[in-house]
Design a protein around this motif. Sequence first.
Motif, PDB file in Angstrom:
ATOM      1  N   TRP A 174       0.739  -1.428  -0.163  1.00 14.93           N
ATOM      2  CA  TRP A 174      -0.024   0.086  -0.084  1.00 14.93           C
ATOM      3  C   TRP A 174       0.816   1.428   0.097  1.00 14.93           C
ATOM      4  CZ3 TRP A 174      -4.329  -0.417  -1.913  1.00 14.93           C
ATOM      5  CH2 TRP A 174      -5.289  -1.529  -1.434  1.00 14.93           C
ATOM      6  N   ALA A 175       1.977   1.264   0.882  1.00 11.17           N
ATOM      7  CA  ALA A 175       2.586   2.312   1.096  1.00 11.17           C
ATOM      8  C   ALA A 175       3.514   2.791  -0.417  1.00 11.17           C
ATOM      9  CB  ALA A 175       3.694   2.103   2.117  1.00 11.17           C
ATOM     10  N   ALA A 176       4.012   1.546  -1.104  1.00 14.31           N
ATOM     11  CA  ALA A 176       4.436   1.610  -2.398  1.00 14.31           C
ATOM     12  C   ALA A 176       3.513   2.236  -3.490  1.00 14.31           C
ATOM     13  CB  ALA A 176       5.026   0.378  -2.816  1.00 14.31           C
ATOM     14  N   GLY A 177       2.355   1.840  -3.199  1.00 14.63           N
ATOM     15  CA  GLY A 177       1.317   2.134  -4.241  1.00 14.63           C
ATOM     16  C   GLY A 177       1.015   3.706  -4.268  1.00 14.63           C
ATOM     17  N   LEU A 178       0.964   4.023  -2.943  1.00 15.23           N
ATOM     18  CA  LEU A 178       0.645   5.416  -2.698  1.00 15.23           C
ATOM     19  C   LEU A 178       1.822   6.348  -3.112  1.00 15.23           C
ATOM     20  CD1 LEU A 178      -1.368   5.124   0.721  1.00 15.23           C
ATOM     21  CD2 LEU A 178      -1.996   6.309  -1.475  1.00 15.23           C
ATOM     22  N   ALA A 179       3.298   5.974  -2.719  1.00 13.16           N
ATOM     23  CA  ALA A 179       4.263   6.722  -3.234  1.00 13.16           C
ATOM     24  C   ALA A 179       4.301   6.776  -4.661  1.00 13.16           C
ATOM     25  CB  ALA A 179       5.324   5.975  -2.570  1.00 13.16           C
ATOM     26  N   LEU A 180       3.983   5.599  -5.193  1.00 12.25           N
ATOM     27  CA  LEU A 180       3.982   5.696  -6.734  1.00 12.25           C
ATOM     28  C   LEU A 180       2.992   6.533  -7.359  1.00 12.25           C
ATOM     29  CD1 LEU A 180       5.371   4.445  -9.352  1.00 12.25           C
ATOM     30  CD2 LEU A 180       3.579   2.516  -9.136  1.00 12.25           C
ATOM     31  N   LEU A 181       1.773   6.768  -6.573  1.00 18.01           N
ATOM     32  CA  LEU A 181       0.863   7.680  -7.054  1.00 18.01           C
ATOM     33  C   LEU A 181       1.434   9.115  -6.929  1.00 18.01           C
ATOM     34  CD1 LEU A 181      -1.942   8.606  -8.101  1.00 18.01           C
ATOM     35  CD2 LEU A 181      -2.826   8.552  -5.685  1.00 18.01           C
ATOM     36  N   ALA A 182       1.938   9.381  -5.787  1.00 17.43           N
ATOM     37  CA  ALA A 182       2.489  10.592  -5.515  1.00 17.43           C
ATOM     38  C   ALA A 182       3.574  11.019  -6.586  1.00 17.43           C
ATOM     39  CB  ALA A 182       2.897  10.841  -4.036  1.00 17.43           C
ATOM     40  N   LEU A 183       4.492  10.236  -6.919  1.00 17.14           N
ATOM     41  CA  LEU A 183       5.524  10.452  -7.657  1.00 17.14           C
ATOM     42  C   LEU A 183       5.145  10.577  -9.066  1.00 17.14           C
ATOM     43  CD1 LEU A 183       8.686   9.923  -7.559  1.00 17.14           C
ATOM     44  CD2 LEU A 183       8.287   7.727  -8.429  1.00 17.14           C
ATOM     45  N   SER A 184       4.162   9.799  -9.559  1.00 18.98           N
ATOM     46  CA  SER A 184       3.343  10.000 -10.833  1.00 18.98           C
ATOM     47  C   SER A 184       2.902  11.401 -10.883  1.00 18.98           C
ATOM     48  CB  SER A 184       2.424   9.226 -11.134  1.00 18.98           C
ATOM     49  OG  SER A 184       2.879   7.718 -11.021  1.00 18.98           O
ATOM     50  N   ILE A 185       2.173  11.928 -10.018  1.00 16.56           N
ATOM     51  CA  ILE A 185       1.763  13.111 -10.029  1.00 16.56           C
ATOM     52  C   ILE A 185       2.803  14.246 -10.163  1.00 16.56           C
ATOM     53  CG2 ILE A 185       0.153  14.975  -8.806  1.00 16.56           C
ATOM     54  CD1 ILE A 185      -1.597  12.492  -7.722  1.00 16.56           C
ATOM     55  N   ALA A 186       3.911  13.946  -9.395  1.00 22.74           N
ATOM     56  CA  ALA A 186       4.916  15.107  -9.128  1.00 22.74           C
ATOM     57  C   ALA A 186       5.751  15.009 -10.697  1.00 22.74           C
ATOM     58  CB  ALA A 186       5.904  14.731  -7.936  1.00 22.74           C
ATOM     59  N   VAL A 187       5.779  13.895 -11.203  1.00 22.93           N
ATOM     60  CA  VAL A 187       6.508  13.899 -12.572  1.00 22.93           C
ATOM     61  C   VAL A 187       5.451  14.517 -13.491  1.00 22.93           C
ATOM     62  CG1 VAL A 187       7.405  12.480 -14.357  1.00 22.93           C
ATOM     63  CG2 VAL A 187       7.875  11.878 -12.064  1.00 22.93           C
ATOM     64  N   ALA A 188       4.388  14.080 -13.409  1.00 24.36           N
ATOM     65  CA  ALA A 188       3.468  14.488 -14.540  1.00 24.36           C
ATOM     66  C   ALA A 188       3.254  16.232 -14.759  1.00 24.36           C
ATOM     67  CB  ALA A 188       1.880  13.948 -14.268  1.00 24.36           C
ATOM     68  N   ILE A 189       3.290  16.776 -13.395  1.00 24.30           N
ATOM     69  CA  ILE A 189       3.262  18.259 -13.372  1.00 24.30           C
ATOM     70  C   ILE A 189       4.188  19.069 -14.118  1.00 24.30           C
ATOM     71  CG2 ILE A 189       1.430  18.413 -11.825  1.00 24.30           C
ATOM     72  CD1 ILE A 189       3.587  19.234  -9.705  1.00 24.30           C
ATOM     73  N   THR A 190       5.477  18.230 -14.229  1.00 20.93           N
ATOM     74  CA  THR A 190       6.716  18.882 -14.722  1.00 20.93           C
ATOM     75  C   THR A 190       6.777  18.589 -16.208  1.00 20.93           C
ATOM     76  OG1 THR A 190       8.146  16.840 -14.590  1.00 20.93           O
ATOM     77  CG2 THR A 190       8.171  18.179 -12.576  1.00 20.93           C
ATOM     78  N   ILE A 191       5.828  17.937 -16.691  1.00 19.77           N
ATOM     79  CA  ILE A 191       5.855  17.571 -18.292  1.00 19.77           C
ATOM     80  C   ILE A 191       4.681  18.400 -18.786  1.00 19.77           C
ATOM     81  CG2 ILE A 191       5.372  15.998 -20.171  1.00 19.77           C
ATOM     82  CD1 ILE A 191       6.042  13.670 -17.845  1.00 19.77           C
ATOM     83  N   GLY A 192       5.305  19.419 -20.016  1.00 22.77           N
ATOM     84  CA  GLY A 192       4.151  20.022 -20.754  1.00 22.77           C
ATOM     85  C   GLY A 192       4.977  20.899 -21.744  1.00 22.77           C
ATOM     86  N   PRO A 193       4.048  21.488 -22.506  1.00 20.69           N
ATOM     87  CA  PRO A 193       4.702  22.201 -23.602  1.00 20.69           C
ATOM     88  C   PRO A 193       5.458  23.631 -23.201  1.00 20.69           C
ATOM     89  CG  PRO A 193       2.289  22.591 -23.856  1.00 20.69           C
ATOM     90  CD  PRO A 193       3.025  21.508 -22.665  1.00 20.69           C
ATOM     91  N   ALA A 194       4.954  24.129 -22.123  1.00 19.59           N
ATOM     92  CA  ALA A 194       5.559  25.371 -21.625  1.00 19.59           C
ATOM     93  C   ALA A 194       7.123  25.432 -21.030  1.00 19.59           C
ATOM     94  CB  ALA A 194       4.761  26.116 -20.538  1.00 19.59           C
ATOM     95  N   ASP A 195       7.862  26.179 -21.435  1.00 21.86           N
ATOM     96  CA  ASP A 195       9.140  26.060 -21.046  1.00 21.86           C
ATOM     97  C   ASP A 195       9.442  26.184 -19.397  1.00 21.86           C
ATOM     98  OD1 ASP A 195      12.090  25.670 -21.147  1.00 21.86           O
ATOM     99  OD2 ASP A 195      12.323  27.699 -21.596  1.00 21.86           O
ATOM    100  N   LEU A 196       9.330  25.165 -18.797  1.00 22.75           N
ATOM    101  CA  LEU A 196       9.193  25.208 -17.206  1.00 22.75           C
ATOM    102  C   LEU A 196      10.296  24.377 -16.639  1.00 22.75           C
ATOM    103  CD1 LEU A 196       5.758  25.847 -16.125  1.00 22.75           C
ATOM    104  CD2 LEU A 196       7.289  27.278 -15.609  1.00 22.75           C
ATOM    105  N   SER A 197      11.398  24.693 -15.825  1.00 18.70           N
ATOM    106  CA  SER A 197      12.195  23.587 -15.420  1.00 18.70           C
ATOM    107  C   SER A 197      11.504  22.990 -14.329  1.00 18.70           C
ATOM    108  CB  SER A 197      13.357  24.426 -14.696  1.00 18.70           C
ATOM    109  OG  SER A 197      13.211  25.107 -13.505  1.00 18.70           O
ATOM    110  N   VAL A 198      11.973  21.671 -13.813  1.00 15.63           N
ATOM    111  CA  VAL A 198      11.551  21.117 -12.619  1.00 15.63           C
ATOM    112  C   VAL A 198      11.676  21.868 -11.457  1.00 15.63           C
ATOM    113  CG1 VAL A 198      11.980  18.891 -11.565  1.00 15.63           C
ATOM    114  CG2 VAL A 198      12.257  18.885 -13.921  1.00 15.63           C
ATOM    115  N   GLY A 199      12.801  22.446 -11.216  1.00 16.60           N
ATOM    116  CA  GLY A 199      12.961  23.458 -10.097  1.00 16.60           C
ATOM    117  C   GLY A 199      11.621  24.304  -9.975  1.00 16.60           C
ATOM    118  N   ASP A 200      11.491  25.207 -11.281  1.00 15.43           N
ATOM    119  CA  ASP A 200      10.513  26.085 -11.143  1.00 15.43           C
ATOM    120  C   ASP A 200       9.247  25.419 -10.679  1.00 15.43           C
ATOM    121  OD1 ASP A 200      12.135  28.149 -12.000  1.00 15.43           O
ATOM    122  OD2 ASP A 200      11.379  27.783 -14.419  1.00 15.43           O
ATOM    123  N   VAL A 201       8.777  24.445 -11.026  1.00 14.58           N
ATOM    124  CA  VAL A 201       7.409  23.697 -10.914  1.00 14.58           C
ATOM    125  C   VAL A 201       7.333  23.526  -9.564  1.00 14.58           C
ATOM    126  CG1 VAL A 201       6.206  21.423 -11.071  1.00 14.58           C
ATOM    127  CG2 VAL A 201       7.147  22.858 -13.285  1.00 14.58           C
TER     128      VAL A 201
END
Lengths: 256, 346
Positions: free
Chosen positions: B18-45
């Motif tokens: 369960w802990a691994a699953g929840l961590a994976l979800l949080a990680l997925s959300i964290a990675v997904a919001i750094t991806i996109g057409p706008a020129d934004l660095s991971v740090g900015d996000v």
Amino acid sequence: MSLSTRDVSWVVGGRRIVDGVTLDVADGSVVGLLGPNGSGKSSLLRLLAGVRSPSSGQVLLDGVDLAGIRRRDVARRVAVVEQQAQTELDLVVADVVRLGRIPHRSTWAPEGEDDRAAVAEALARVELTEMASRSWHTLSGGERQRVHIARALAQQPQELLLDEPTNHLDVHHQLDLLDLVRRLRMTSVVALHDLNLAAMFCDRLVVLKDGAVVAAGTPGEVLTTGLIADVYRVRAVVTPEGPGGVPSVRFEPGPP
Amino acid sequence: MTTGSISAAARGVRWTLWAAGLALLALSIAVAITIGPADLSVGDVFSVVGQHLGLGDAGVSRIRDGIVWELRLPRTLLAAVCGAGLAICGAIMQSLLRNPLADPFVLGISSGASTGAVMVVVLGVGGGIITLSTGAFIGAVVAFAMVLLLAAGAGGTPDRVVLAGVAATQLFSALTSFIVTSSADAEQTRGVLFWLLGSLSGAGWHDVLTCGAVCLTGLVVCIALAPALDAFAFGEDAASSLGISVRWVRLVLLVVTALITATLVSAAGAIGFVGLVLPHAARAVVGPGHRLLLPATALIGAIFLVWVDTVARTVFSPQELPVGVVTALVGVPAFAVILYRRRVPA
């Protein structure tokens, strides 16, 4: 008399499926429910289990009307083995038996020690302990019925209702299954088709025709040439003292 | 004694999963919001997210702040909520109707929602006061009520519920097509079509909070009824003989899943296949017991849709694919595998 009915009827769509049945099941006895197809055996069992509500009359559990008892409390007292109950799910034997603990568990409680003990004991009583982790879909018909009986036992009931449990089983497994029911020494009502099996394994027989009781008593009292001709419309030779001291029935071709 | 220690160990493994699953979800959300057409660095996000969580000034322009906090994050969170909600509803429908092919839309909810939506968008019903979402929600509830009445009148058995759902789906699809073909202009048609296929674009915090609250409440109710759902394994009479009040449980679960589905559809359109395929995947992982299956289905659904939506909005960037198209493109092969594995021996 732990389980009894008083003039119980069940009407569906204007058809009287069960018609004024009064019967008493003595504690610890095995009662066979006989009758041709459509005579109301399965329906009467459903009324006894409280799965259906009677249109009139009463089903009594220790003298209390079943209609006034919560479903969950009924399920802790009365367990049902249906004929040929199937599932689409990928369950193992222990999963199926564990279903019998549902009426005993509260909403948020995890499986407790008494649940595990009841499942283990139920599996042991039907001699399926070694098969606990086998997939349901790999089991033979006879094994599936034993699993259902184990599930019923896990409910820790006082009464056991079985609807044609020997259907589609070979002769060996028919005898085996009814012998198991007998050895459980529980108050049981068993719907059966085979008159000889009924005579061998039941203390008393109740015969239904068109939803009504036409005969009731010991196998010796009930199984007569006249009754078989009347209810099943076949000619039969009945040996009153057959093998094991119970009546034995042989059928003959031609009209009764 | 050994069984006790084994199950204690199994419970330890379970919590780790369960802990691994929840961590994976949080990680997925964290990675997904750094991806996109706008020129934004991971740090900015992450400094934007940090700023909104009260962790100091990000020093990022308002536009960039808006892209992360008003566009990407709510959209990604809504994807997670929709994935979780649709997958749970699918799992419940499959168990309740004893049909492995059931999904959240089997009760006509998505086609009812589409009729409601086109009535607002194309016909202008509601005079501008009723939004597309509200229209869709009303349409979904009307369709569900119709299915419920029809099914109850026909006896209420699972196959009657399915048939009533088929009837409602056909009726409301026909109404939608009728309205679109008779009244809509090309622009409107394209907009409606995009919405019908499911789209998370334009998701705001309001949608995230509404859908999140509805899904969470629904999940709690459904987990409370998990033993009852287990009892349906061998049919309704078997459930009844196990002490379940079949009519009551069926009604509560149908209403709860319908409300979840209607809320999600009105926010994000009819995202298909999530509710059909993911419950099967979850069953393969945790088994058929609903106490584990429902939270596991929610988790898998959330992770899945976060990634699918990320693909949908980036693959042909700046052109965006409806997320329902991507779920179907992934879902159909997965579904084919399920069908093949469930094949009847010849």
